[in-house]
Write a protein that holds these residues in place. Structure first.
Motif, short mmCIF file in Angstrom:
data_model
loop_
_atom_site.label_atom_id
_atom_site.label_comp_id
_atom_site.label_asym_id
_atom_site.label_seq_id
_atom_site.Cartn_x
_atom_site.Cartn_y
_atom_site.Cartn_z
N SER A 46 2.12 -8.10 5.10
CA SER A 46 3.34 -7.31 4.94
C SER A 46 3.96 -7.58 3.57
O SER A 46 4.45 -6.67 2.90
N LEU A 47 3.92 -8.84 3.15
CA LEU A 47 4.42 -9.20 1.82
C LEU A 47 3.56 -8.57 0.73
O LEU A 47 4.09 -8.13 -0.31
N VAL A 48 2.26 -8.51 0.98
CA VAL A 48 1.37 -7.86 0.00
C VAL A 48 1.74 -6.39 -0.14
O VAL A 48 1.81 -5.85 -1.26
N ASP A 49 1.98 -5.71 0.98
CA ASP A 49 2.39 -4.31 0.92
C ASP A 49 3.72 -4.13 0.20
O ASP A 49 3.93 -3.14 -0.52
N LEU A 50 4.62 -5.09 0.40
CA LEU A 50 5.92 -5.03 -0.29
C LEU A 50 5.73 -5.10 -1.80
O LEU A 50 6.36 -4.35 -2.55
N LEU A 73 3.01 -4.20 -3.40
CA LEU A 73 2.37 -2.94 -3.80
C LEU A 73 3.41 -1.83 -3.94
O LEU A 73 3.35 -1.02 -4.88
N LEU A 74 4.35 -1.79 -3.01
CA LEU A 74 5.42 -0.78 -3.10
C LEU A 74 6.27 -0.98 -4.35
O LEU A 74 6.64 -0.01 -5.02
N CYS A 75 6.55 -2.23 -4.67
CA CYS A 75 7.40 -2.54 -5.83
C CYS A 75 6.75 -2.12 -7.15
O CYS A 75 7.44 -1.80 -8.11
N VAL A 76 5.43 -2.15 -7.19
CA VAL A 76 4.72 -1.78 -8.42
C VAL A 76 4.27 -0.32 -8.38
O VAL A 76 3.49 0.12 -9.23
N GLY A 77 4.74 0.43 -7.35
CA GLY A 77 4.46 1.85 -7.30
C GLY A 77 3.10 2.23 -6.75
O GLY A 77 2.62 3.34 -7.00
N PRO A 84 0.87 1.22 -0.09
CA PRO A 84 0.67 0.02 0.74
C PRO A 84 -0.51 0.22 1.70
O PRO A 84 -0.54 1.17 2.48
N ILE A 85 -1.48 -0.65 1.63
CA ILE A 85 -2.68 -0.52 2.47
C ILE A 85 -3.02 -1.80 3.22
O ILE A 85 -3.87 -1.79 4.11
N ALA A 86 -2.37 -2.91 2.88
CA ALA A 86 -2.76 -4.21 3.42
C ALA A 86 -2.53 -4.30 4.93
O ALA A 86 -3.43 -4.73 5.67
N VAL A 87 -1.36 -3.91 5.39
CA VAL A 87 -1.05 -4.01 6.83
C VAL A 87 -1.98 -3.12 7.64
O VAL A 87 -2.47 -3.52 8.71
N LYS A 88 -2.22 -1.92 7.14
CA LYS A 88 -3.13 -1.01 7.83
C LYS A 88 -4.52 -1.63 7.99
O LYS A 88 -5.13 -1.57 9.07
N ASN A 89 -5.02 -2.25 6.92
CA ASN A 89 -6.34 -2.86 6.96
C ASN A 89 -6.38 -4.08 7.86
O ASN A 89 -7.35 -4.32 8.58
#
Length: 491
Positions: free
Chosen positions: A363-367, A369-373, A376-381
Protein backbone atom coordinates in the motif's frame (compact mmCIF):
# COMPACT_ATOMS: atom_id res chain seq x y z
CA UNK A 1 26.67 -49.60 -27.78
CA UNK A 2 23.49 -49.12 -25.68
CA UNK A 3 21.43 -52.19 -24.86
CA UNK A 4 18.46 -50.10 -23.83
CA UNK A 5 15.22 -52.07 -23.91
CA UNK A 6 13.21 -48.85 -23.73
CA UNK A 7 15.01 -47.35 -26.72
CA UNK A 8 14.41 -50.59 -28.61
CA UNK A 9 10.73 -50.46 -27.72
CA UNK A 10 10.30 -46.91 -29.04
CA UNK A 11 12.23 -47.64 -32.23
CA UNK A 12 10.03 -47.06 -35.29
CA UNK A 13 6.95 -46.30 -33.18
CA UNK A 14 4.50 -43.48 -33.87
CA UNK A 15 3.49 -41.50 -30.80
CA UNK A 16 0.45 -39.27 -30.40
CA UNK A 17 1.07 -36.68 -27.67
CA UNK A 18 -1.64 -34.55 -26.07
CA UNK A 19 -0.19 -31.71 -24.05
CA UNK A 20 2.96 -31.60 -26.12
CA UNK A 21 3.18 -27.81 -25.99
CA UNK A 22 3.05 -27.76 -22.18
CA UNK A 23 5.92 -27.81 -19.70
CA UNK A 24 6.02 -31.60 -19.33
CA UNK A 25 5.19 -32.19 -22.98
CA UNK A 26 8.21 -30.25 -24.21
CA UNK A 27 10.57 -32.47 -22.18
CA UNK A 28 8.84 -35.64 -23.39
CA UNK A 29 9.12 -34.63 -27.03
CA UNK A 30 12.71 -33.47 -26.65
CA UNK A 31 13.80 -36.79 -25.19
CA UNK A 32 11.95 -38.92 -27.72
CA UNK A 33 13.48 -36.94 -30.59
CA UNK A 34 16.99 -36.76 -29.16
CA UNK A 35 17.36 -40.54 -29.01
CA UNK A 36 16.18 -40.63 -32.63
CA UNK A 37 14.34 -43.95 -32.28
CA UNK A 38 10.86 -42.67 -33.01
CA UNK A 39 9.32 -42.94 -36.49
CA UNK A 40 6.95 -40.01 -36.01
CA UNK A 41 5.38 -37.82 -33.31
CA UNK A 42 1.93 -36.34 -33.76
CA UNK A 43 1.44 -33.32 -31.46
CA UNK A 44 -2.01 -31.93 -30.79
CA UNK A 45 -1.74 -28.15 -31.20
CA UNK A 46 -4.50 -25.60 -30.68
CA UNK A 47 -5.04 -23.53 -33.85
CA UNK A 48 -4.17 -19.86 -33.66
CA UNK A 49 -5.46 -17.14 -35.91
CA UNK A 50 -2.77 -15.51 -38.00
CA UNK A 51 -0.25 -18.26 -37.25
CA UNK A 52 0.96 -20.68 -39.92
CA UNK A 53 2.03 -24.23 -39.11
CA UNK A 54 5.64 -23.17 -39.66
CA UNK A 55 5.28 -20.27 -37.19
CA UNK A 56 3.72 -22.54 -34.58
CA UNK A 57 6.56 -25.00 -35.11
CA UNK A 58 9.11 -22.25 -34.50
CA UNK A 59 7.22 -21.07 -31.42
CA UNK A 60 7.43 -24.53 -29.83
CA UNK A 61 11.00 -25.41 -30.71
CA UNK A 62 12.42 -21.98 -29.95
CA UNK A 63 12.59 -22.78 -26.22
CA UNK A 64 16.07 -23.30 -24.70
CA UNK A 65 15.19 -26.90 -23.77
CA UNK A 66 15.47 -27.84 -27.46
CA UNK A 67 18.98 -26.46 -28.02
CA UNK A 68 20.62 -29.78 -27.19
CA UNK A 69 18.25 -31.59 -29.56
CA UNK A 70 19.10 -29.21 -32.40
CA UNK A 71 22.80 -30.00 -31.95
CA UNK A 72 22.52 -33.77 -31.50
CA UNK A 73 19.72 -34.48 -33.97
CA UNK A 74 19.33 -31.54 -36.38
CA UNK A 75 17.07 -33.57 -38.68
CA UNK A 76 14.34 -33.97 -36.05
CA UNK A 77 11.89 -31.73 -37.95
CA UNK A 78 10.96 -34.47 -40.40
CA UNK A 79 9.59 -36.61 -37.56
CA UNK A 80 7.18 -33.98 -36.22
CA UNK A 81 3.60 -33.55 -37.39
CA UNK A 82 1.34 -30.89 -35.88
CA UNK A 83 -2.28 -31.96 -35.49
CA UNK A 84 -4.73 -29.08 -35.35
CA UNK A 85 -7.07 -29.68 -32.43
CA UNK A 86 -8.23 -28.55 -29.02
CA UNK A 87 -8.79 -30.63 -25.86
CA UNK A 88 -11.57 -28.24 -24.84
CA UNK A 89 -13.59 -29.14 -27.95
CA UNK A 90 -15.62 -32.31 -28.65
CA UNK A 91 -13.63 -35.13 -30.27
CA UNK A 92 -10.43 -33.22 -29.46
CA UNK A 93 -11.35 -30.69 -32.15
CA UNK A 94 -9.71 -32.81 -34.88
CA UNK A 95 -11.02 -33.43 -38.38
CA UNK A 96 -12.19 -36.81 -39.65
CA UNK A 97 -9.25 -36.95 -42.05
CA UNK A 98 -6.79 -36.38 -39.19
CA UNK A 99 -8.56 -38.95 -37.05
CA UNK A 100 -8.21 -41.57 -39.78
CA UNK A 101 -4.47 -40.93 -40.03
CA UNK A 102 -3.99 -41.16 -36.25
CA UNK A 103 -5.96 -44.41 -36.09
CA UNK A 104 -3.93 -45.99 -38.87
CA UNK A 105 -0.47 -44.93 -37.68
CA UNK A 106 -0.39 -44.42 -33.91
CA UNK A 107 1.08 -47.12 -31.69
CA UNK A 108 1.61 -45.14 -28.44
CA UNK A 109 -0.65 -42.49 -26.91
CA UNK A 110 0.55 -40.16 -24.15
CA UNK A 111 -2.22 -38.01 -22.71
CA UNK A 112 -0.45 -35.29 -20.72
CA UNK A 113 -2.84 -32.44 -21.53
CA UNK A 114 -4.42 -30.62 -18.60
CA UNK A 115 -5.34 -27.18 -17.36
CA UNK A 116 -3.47 -27.00 -14.05
CA UNK A 117 -4.99 -23.73 -12.82
CA UNK A 118 -6.64 -24.24 -9.45
CA UNK A 119 -9.32 -21.59 -10.01
CA UNK A 120 -10.53 -22.61 -13.46
CA UNK A 121 -14.31 -22.90 -13.98
CA UNK A 122 -15.70 -26.40 -13.60
CA UNK A 123 -16.90 -26.42 -17.21
CA UNK A 124 -13.40 -25.75 -18.54
CA UNK A 125 -11.81 -28.28 -16.20
CA UNK A 126 -14.38 -30.93 -17.10
CA UNK A 127 -13.98 -30.52 -20.84
CA UNK A 128 -10.17 -30.50 -20.76
CA UNK A 129 -9.59 -33.13 -18.07
CA UNK A 130 -12.60 -35.44 -18.45
CA UNK A 131 -14.19 -35.16 -21.87
CA UNK A 132 -10.83 -35.04 -23.67
CA UNK A 133 -9.84 -38.22 -21.86
CA UNK A 134 -13.06 -39.91 -22.95
CA UNK A 135 -12.50 -38.76 -26.53
CA UNK A 136 -8.90 -39.94 -26.46
CA UNK A 137 -9.97 -43.36 -25.15
CA UNK A 138 -12.54 -43.68 -27.92
CA UNK A 139 -9.89 -42.79 -30.48
CA UNK A 140 -7.36 -45.24 -29.00
CA UNK A 141 -9.87 -48.12 -29.17
CA UNK A 142 -9.87 -47.78 -32.95
CA UNK A 143 -6.06 -48.01 -33.24
CA UNK A 144 -5.10 -51.51 -34.45
CA UNK A 145 -1.40 -51.04 -33.66
CA UNK A 146 -1.77 -49.58 -30.16
CA UNK A 147 0.89 -50.85 -27.74
CA UNK A 148 0.53 -48.42 -24.82
CA UNK A 149 -1.73 -45.64 -23.58
CA UNK A 150 -0.30 -43.52 -20.76
CA UNK A 151 -2.55 -41.14 -18.86
CA UNK A 152 -0.76 -38.47 -16.83
CA UNK A 153 -2.81 -37.64 -13.76
CA UNK A 154 -1.65 -36.03 -10.49
CA UNK A 155 -0.65 -37.47 -7.13
CA UNK A 156 -3.28 -35.18 -5.59
CA UNK A 157 -6.22 -36.47 -7.63
CA UNK A 158 -7.46 -38.19 -4.48
CA UNK A 159 -6.25 -35.57 -2.00
CA UNK A 160 -9.18 -35.91 0.45
CA UNK A 161 -7.36 -39.11 1.43
CA UNK A 162 -4.15 -38.15 3.23
CA UNK A 163 -2.56 -41.61 2.78
CA UNK A 164 -2.79 -42.32 -0.95
CA UNK A 165 -2.20 -45.78 -2.41
CA UNK A 166 -1.47 -46.80 -5.97
CA UNK A 167 -5.08 -47.75 -6.59
CA UNK A 168 -8.34 -46.33 -7.90
CA UNK A 169 -10.62 -44.38 -5.60
CA UNK A 170 -14.34 -43.94 -6.14
CA UNK A 171 -15.25 -40.38 -7.16
CA UNK A 172 -18.25 -38.57 -5.72
CA UNK A 173 -19.86 -38.40 -9.16
CA UNK A 174 -19.47 -40.56 -12.26
CA UNK A 175 -17.87 -39.16 -15.43
CA UNK A 176 -21.15 -39.58 -17.34
CA UNK A 177 -23.13 -37.69 -14.70
CA UNK A 178 -20.61 -34.84 -14.50
CA UNK A 179 -20.59 -34.39 -18.26
CA UNK A 180 -24.40 -34.36 -18.33
CA UNK A 181 -24.49 -31.70 -15.60
CA UNK A 182 -21.91 -29.51 -17.30
CA UNK A 183 -23.57 -29.81 -20.72
CA UNK A 184 -27.08 -29.04 -19.45
CA UNK A 185 -26.48 -26.02 -17.16
CA UNK A 186 -25.56 -22.44 -17.96
CA UNK A 187 -22.45 -20.84 -16.45
CA UNK A 188 -24.20 -19.02 -13.61
CA UNK A 189 -26.04 -22.07 -12.28
CA UNK A 190 -22.99 -24.29 -12.74
CA UNK A 191 -20.80 -21.85 -10.81
CA UNK A 192 -23.34 -21.76 -7.99
CA UNK A 193 -23.47 -25.54 -7.57
CA UNK A 194 -19.74 -26.11 -8.09
CA UNK A 195 -18.83 -26.03 -4.35
CA UNK A 196 -21.42 -28.73 -3.67
CA UNK A 197 -20.12 -30.87 -6.52
CA UNK A 198 -16.49 -30.50 -5.43
CA UNK A 199 -17.29 -31.54 -1.85
CA UNK A 200 -14.00 -32.43 -0.14
CA UNK A 201 -11.91 -31.66 -3.21
CA UNK A 202 -10.25 -28.22 -2.93
CA UNK A 203 -10.46 -27.21 -6.59
CA UNK A 204 -11.82 -28.19 -9.97
CA UNK A 205 -8.43 -29.40 -11.23
CA UNK A 206 -7.91 -32.28 -8.78
CA UNK A 207 -11.66 -33.01 -8.76
CA UNK A 208 -11.81 -33.57 -12.52
CA UNK A 209 -8.55 -35.53 -12.54
CA UNK A 210 -9.97 -38.16 -10.17
CA UNK A 211 -13.06 -38.44 -12.38
CA UNK A 212 -10.83 -38.85 -15.44
CA UNK A 213 -9.09 -41.69 -13.62
CA UNK A 214 -12.49 -43.37 -13.22
CA UNK A 215 -12.83 -43.24 -17.00
CA UNK A 216 -9.48 -44.99 -17.32
CA UNK A 217 -10.58 -47.65 -14.82
CA UNK A 218 -13.54 -48.58 -17.01
CA UNK A 219 -11.14 -49.53 -19.83
CA UNK A 220 -9.15 -52.08 -17.83
CA UNK A 221 -9.96 -54.95 -20.20
CA UNK A 222 -10.00 -52.93 -23.40
CA UNK A 223 -6.71 -51.02 -23.66
CA UNK A 224 -3.03 -51.34 -22.60
CA UNK A 225 -3.22 -48.42 -20.14
CA UNK A 226 -1.14 -47.12 -17.23
CA UNK A 227 -1.60 -44.05 -15.05
CA UNK A 228 1.32 -41.92 -13.90
CA UNK A 229 0.55 -39.63 -10.97
CA UNK A 230 3.34 -37.06 -10.55
CA UNK A 231 3.31 -34.86 -7.46
CA UNK A 232 4.64 -31.26 -7.63
CA UNK A 233 6.46 -31.09 -10.97
CA UNK A 234 9.35 -28.65 -10.88
CA UNK A 235 12.58 -27.80 -12.74
CA UNK A 236 14.68 -30.42 -14.51
CA UNK A 237 17.39 -32.27 -12.60
CA UNK A 238 19.60 -33.27 -15.55
CA UNK A 239 17.95 -33.14 -18.96
CA UNK A 240 17.96 -31.44 -21.33
CA UNK A 241 19.88 -29.13 -18.99
CA UNK A 242 19.82 -28.77 -15.20
CA UNK A 243 17.32 -26.30 -13.76
CA UNK A 244 15.24 -25.74 -16.88
CA UNK A 245 11.75 -24.30 -16.28
CA UNK A 246 9.33 -22.35 -18.46
CA UNK A 247 6.54 -21.23 -16.14
CA UNK A 248 5.74 -19.47 -12.87
CA UNK A 249 3.09 -21.96 -11.74
CA UNK A 250 2.78 -23.37 -8.23
CA UNK A 251 5.88 -23.86 -6.13
CA UNK A 252 8.22 -22.37 -8.74
CA UNK A 253 6.27 -19.11 -8.86
CA UNK A 254 6.14 -19.05 -5.07
CA UNK A 255 9.89 -19.64 -4.89
CA UNK A 256 10.65 -16.82 -7.34
CA UNK A 257 8.42 -14.47 -5.34
CA UNK A 258 10.24 -15.51 -2.16
CA UNK A 259 13.65 -14.91 -3.75
CA UNK A 260 12.56 -11.46 -4.93
CA UNK A 261 11.60 -10.53 -1.36
CA UNK A 262 7.89 -10.25 -2.17
CA UNK A 263 6.54 -13.22 -0.20
CA UNK A 264 7.39 -13.16 3.51
CA UNK A 265 5.24 -15.99 4.81
CA UNK A 266 3.53 -19.16 3.58
CA UNK A 267 1.06 -21.06 5.73
CA UNK A 268 2.35 -24.63 5.89
CA UNK A 269 3.15 -27.54 8.15
CA UNK A 270 6.89 -26.96 8.34
CA UNK A 271 7.80 -30.58 9.07
CA UNK A 272 5.51 -32.02 6.40
CA UNK A 273 7.26 -33.38 3.29
CA UNK A 274 7.09 -31.36 0.10
CA UNK A 275 6.75 -33.89 -2.68
CA UNK A 276 8.79 -32.22 -5.43
CA UNK A 277 9.67 -34.20 -8.56
CA UNK A 278 11.91 -32.97 -11.40
CA UNK A 279 10.17 -32.72 -14.77
CA UNK A 280 12.75 -34.85 -16.59
CA UNK A 281 12.37 -37.66 -14.03
CA UNK A 282 8.60 -37.51 -14.53
CA UNK A 283 9.07 -37.87 -18.27
CA UNK A 284 11.40 -40.80 -17.74
CA UNK A 285 8.84 -42.74 -15.71
CA UNK A 286 6.15 -41.94 -18.29
CA UNK A 287 8.29 -43.43 -21.06
CA UNK A 288 9.36 -46.37 -18.89
CA UNK A 289 5.74 -47.13 -17.99
CA UNK A 290 4.81 -47.23 -21.70
CA UNK A 291 7.56 -49.77 -22.31
CA UNK A 292 6.48 -51.82 -19.30
CA UNK A 293 2.78 -51.88 -20.25
CA UNK A 294 3.61 -53.07 -23.76
CA UNK A 295 6.03 -55.68 -22.41
CA UNK A 296 4.06 -57.14 -19.49
CA UNK A 297 0.47 -56.55 -20.65
CA UNK A 298 -0.74 -56.40 -17.04
CA UNK A 299 -4.22 -57.70 -16.19
CA UNK A 300 -4.85 -54.70 -13.95
CA UNK A 301 -4.11 -51.09 -14.82
CA UNK A 302 -0.85 -50.11 -13.09
CA UNK A 303 -0.87 -46.79 -11.24
CA UNK A 304 2.41 -45.06 -10.42
CA UNK A 305 2.40 -42.59 -7.52
CA UNK A 306 5.46 -40.60 -8.49
CA UNK A 307 6.13 -38.31 -5.54
CA UNK A 308 9.79 -38.95 -4.73
CA UNK A 309 11.27 -41.59 -2.48
CA UNK A 310 9.97 -42.01 1.07
CA UNK A 311 13.59 -42.74 2.04
CA UNK A 312 14.77 -39.31 0.93
CA UNK A 313 12.05 -36.69 1.37
CA UNK A 314 12.65 -33.11 2.44
CA UNK A 315 10.28 -30.98 4.50
CA UNK A 316 8.95 -27.54 3.63
CA UNK A 317 11.25 -26.17 6.32
CA UNK A 318 14.30 -27.82 4.74
CA UNK A 319 13.22 -26.58 1.33
CA UNK A 320 13.07 -23.01 2.69
CA UNK A 321 16.55 -23.35 4.21
CA UNK A 322 18.01 -24.60 0.92
CA UNK A 323 16.32 -21.79 -1.02
CA UNK A 324 17.59 -19.19 1.46
CA UNK A 325 21.19 -20.37 1.18
CA UNK A 326 20.99 -20.01 -2.61
CA UNK A 327 19.15 -16.69 -2.56
CA UNK A 328 22.21 -14.94 -1.11
CA UNK A 329 24.56 -16.53 -3.66
CA UNK A 330 22.45 -15.78 -6.75
CA UNK A 331 20.52 -12.57 -6.04
CA UNK A 332 18.41 -11.17 -8.83
CA UNK A 333 18.73 -7.61 -10.04
CA UNK A 334 14.91 -7.63 -10.03
CA UNK A 335 14.75 -8.16 -6.26
CA UNK A 336 12.10 -5.85 -4.78
CA UNK A 337 12.78 -6.11 -1.06
CA UNK A 338 15.25 -7.65 1.35
CA UNK A 339 14.87 -11.44 1.68
CA UNK A 340 13.02 -12.50 4.80
CA UNK A 341 10.78 -15.54 4.54
CA UNK A 342 9.40 -18.36 6.67
CA UNK A 343 7.03 -21.28 6.36
CA UNK A 344 4.82 -21.19 9.42
CA UNK A 345 2.04 -23.38 10.79
CA UNK A 346 0.90 -20.59 13.12
CA UNK A 347 -2.05 -18.94 11.38
CA UNK A 348 -1.97 -15.79 13.53
CA UNK A 349 1.72 -15.24 12.79
CA UNK A 350 1.13 -15.91 9.08
CA UNK A 351 -1.80 -13.47 8.92
CA UNK A 352 0.22 -10.83 10.78
CA UNK A 353 3.20 -11.23 8.44
CA UNK A 354 0.92 -11.10 5.42
CA UNK A 355 -0.82 -7.96 6.64
CA UNK A 356 2.39 -6.10 7.56
CA UNK A 357 4.68 -7.12 4.73
CA UNK A 358 2.19 -7.74 1.94
CA UNK A 359 -0.77 -5.40 2.48
CA UNK A 360 0.83 -2.49 4.38
CA UNK A 361 4.15 -2.41 2.54
CA UNK A 362 2.58 -2.61 -0.92
CA UNK A 363 0.00 0.00 0.00
CA UNK A 364 2.92 2.31 0.78
CA UNK A 365 4.47 1.41 -2.57
CA UNK A 366 1.25 2.41 -4.33
CA UNK A 367 1.22 5.66 -2.36
CA UNK A 368 4.71 6.45 -3.62
CA UNK A 369 3.65 5.60 -7.19
CA UNK A 370 0.70 7.96 -6.91
CA UNK A 371 2.93 10.74 -5.60
CA UNK A 372 5.23 10.47 -8.60
CA UNK A 373 2.29 10.40 -11.03
CA UNK A 374 2.35 6.68 -11.89
CA UNK A 375 -0.44 4.11 -11.87
CA UNK A 376 -0.68 2.19 -8.57
CA UNK A 377 -0.28 -1.53 -9.28
CA UNK A 378 1.39 -3.00 -6.19
CA UNK A 379 -1.72 -3.75 -4.09
CA UNK A 380 -3.50 -5.27 -7.07
CA UNK A 381 -0.54 -7.58 -7.74
CA UNK A 382 -0.08 -8.56 -4.10
CA UNK A 383 -3.79 -9.39 -3.82
CA UNK A 384 -3.38 -11.72 -6.77
CA UNK A 385 -0.32 -13.24 -5.11
CA UNK A 386 -2.13 -13.73 -1.79
CA UNK A 387 -5.00 -15.36 -3.65
CA UNK A 388 -2.60 -17.80 -5.32
CA UNK A 389 -0.94 -18.63 -2.01
CA UNK A 390 -4.36 -19.28 -0.45
CA UNK A 391 -5.08 -21.83 -3.19
CA UNK A 392 -1.73 -23.56 -2.60
CA UNK A 393 -2.18 -23.66 1.19
CA UNK A 394 -4.46 -26.72 1.04
CA UNK A 395 -1.48 -28.76 -0.12
CA UNK A 396 1.06 -27.21 2.26
CA UNK A 397 -1.23 -27.67 5.28
CA UNK A 398 -1.79 -31.41 4.79
CA UNK A 399 0.75 -34.09 5.60
CA UNK A 400 0.33 -36.33 2.55
CA UNK A 401 1.93 -39.73 2.21
CA UNK A 402 2.09 -41.95 -0.87
CA UNK A 403 2.83 -45.60 -1.50
CA UNK A 404 5.34 -46.33 -4.29
CA UNK A 405 5.39 -50.11 -4.72
CA UNK A 406 4.62 -49.96 -8.43
CA UNK A 407 7.24 -47.26 -8.98
CA UNK A 408 9.84 -49.35 -7.15
CA UNK A 409 8.83 -52.47 -9.07
CA UNK A 410 9.13 -50.63 -12.40
CA UNK A 411 12.59 -49.36 -11.46
CA UNK A 412 13.62 -52.88 -10.43
CA UNK A 413 12.48 -54.28 -13.79
CA UNK A 414 14.73 -51.95 -15.76
CA UNK A 415 18.18 -52.87 -17.10
CA UNK A 416 21.22 -50.88 -15.97
CA UNK A 417 21.48 -49.14 -19.34
CA UNK A 418 17.90 -47.96 -19.04
CA UNK A 419 18.42 -46.77 -15.48
CA UNK A 420 21.18 -44.52 -16.78
CA UNK A 421 19.19 -43.28 -19.78
CA UNK A 422 15.82 -42.96 -18.01
CA UNK A 423 16.58 -42.21 -14.34
CA UNK A 424 13.69 -41.56 -11.95
CA UNK A 425 14.78 -43.22 -8.70
CA UNK A 426 15.06 -40.49 -6.02
CA UNK A 427 16.23 -42.60 -3.05
CA UNK A 428 19.68 -40.97 -3.20
CA UNK A 429 18.68 -37.68 -4.78
CA UNK A 430 20.99 -34.76 -3.93
CA UNK A 431 18.51 -32.11 -2.82
CA UNK A 432 21.10 -29.47 -2.00
CA UNK A 433 22.65 -29.54 -5.47
CA UNK A 434 19.23 -29.76 -7.11
CA UNK A 435 17.80 -26.72 -5.31
CA UNK A 436 20.89 -24.72 -6.23
CA UNK A 437 20.43 -25.63 -9.90
CA UNK A 438 16.73 -24.79 -9.59
CA UNK A 439 17.52 -21.30 -8.32
CA UNK A 440 20.08 -20.79 -11.07
CA UNK A 441 17.58 -22.03 -13.67
CA UNK A 442 14.78 -19.80 -12.40
CA UNK A 443 17.11 -16.85 -12.55
CA UNK A 444 18.23 -17.65 -16.09
CA UNK A 445 15.11 -19.05 -17.79
CA UNK A 446 12.35 -17.12 -16.03
CA UNK A 447 13.95 -13.85 -14.94
CA UNK A 448 16.25 -13.80 -18.00
CA UNK A 449 19.36 -12.94 -15.99
CA UNK A 450 22.84 -14.33 -16.67
CA UNK A 451 25.71 -14.95 -14.24
CA UNK A 452 27.26 -11.63 -15.23
CA UNK A 453 24.47 -9.78 -13.42
CA UNK A 454 25.10 -11.48 -10.05
CA UNK A 455 27.47 -8.71 -8.76
CA UNK A 456 24.79 -6.14 -9.53
CA UNK A 457 22.31 -8.31 -7.66
CA UNK A 458 24.62 -8.38 -4.62
CA UNK A 459 24.91 -4.59 -4.77
CA UNK A 460 21.13 -4.19 -4.81
CA UNK A 461 20.69 -6.64 -1.92
CA UNK A 462 23.19 -4.67 0.19
CA UNK A 463 21.23 -1.48 -0.45
CA UNK A 464 17.94 -3.21 0.42
CA UNK A 465 19.48 -4.60 3.62
CA UNK A 466 20.24 -1.06 4.80
CA UNK A 467 16.77 0.10 3.77
CA UNK A 468 15.11 -2.87 5.46
CA UNK A 469 16.78 -2.50 8.84
CA UNK A 470 16.45 1.28 8.70
CA UNK A 471 12.73 0.89 8.14
CA UNK A 472 12.49 -1.50 11.09
CA UNK A 473 14.26 0.99 13.34
CA UNK A 474 11.91 3.73 12.12
CA UNK A 475 8.90 1.50 12.66
CA UNK A 476 9.87 0.63 16.23
CA UNK A 477 10.62 4.30 16.94
CA UNK A 478 7.16 5.28 15.67
CA UNK A 479 5.58 2.60 17.83
CA UNK A 480 7.57 3.86 20.81
CA UNK A 481 6.36 7.43 20.18
CA UNK A 482 2.78 6.24 19.79
CA UNK A 483 2.91 4.30 23.06
CA UNK A 484 4.48 7.29 24.78
CA UNK A 485 1.76 9.65 23.55
CA UNK A 486 -0.97 7.25 24.67
CA UNK A 487 0.69 6.82 28.08
CA UNK A 488 1.03 10.58 28.60
CA UNK A 489 -2.59 11.15 27.52
CA UNK A 490 -4.03 8.71 30.04
CA UNK A 491 -1.55 9.04 32.86
Amino acid sequence: MSLSEINTFFKNQTVFVLGGTGFLGKILIEKLLRFDQIAKIYILVRPKKGKTVEERFCDLFDFPCFERLKKENPGFRKKIVFVSGDCEQPNLGISQETEDVLIAETSIVIHAAANVKFDQPLRTATYINVRSTQDCINLAKKMPNLKAFIYVSTAYSNCPYINIDEKFYSPSVTPKTLLQIVDSLDDEILDNITPGLLGKWPNSYVFTKTIAEDLIKSEENNLPIAIVRPAIVVSSAKEPMPGWIDNFYGVIGMTIAIALGVVRSVHAIKKAPCHLVPCDYVCNIILASAWNVAKEKPAQIPIYNYSGSNKNLISWQKYAELIESCAWDYPSTKVLWYYGFKFTDNKFYHDLQTFLFHTVVFSLVDLVLLCVGKKPIAVKNVKRLNYTLSKVSYFTLNNFSFTHKNVERLWGNMQEDDKKLYPFDMSEFDWGNYIRRTVEGGRLYLLKETEESIPLGHKKVRFLRIAYYSSLVLLFYCIFLLVKVIFNFFF
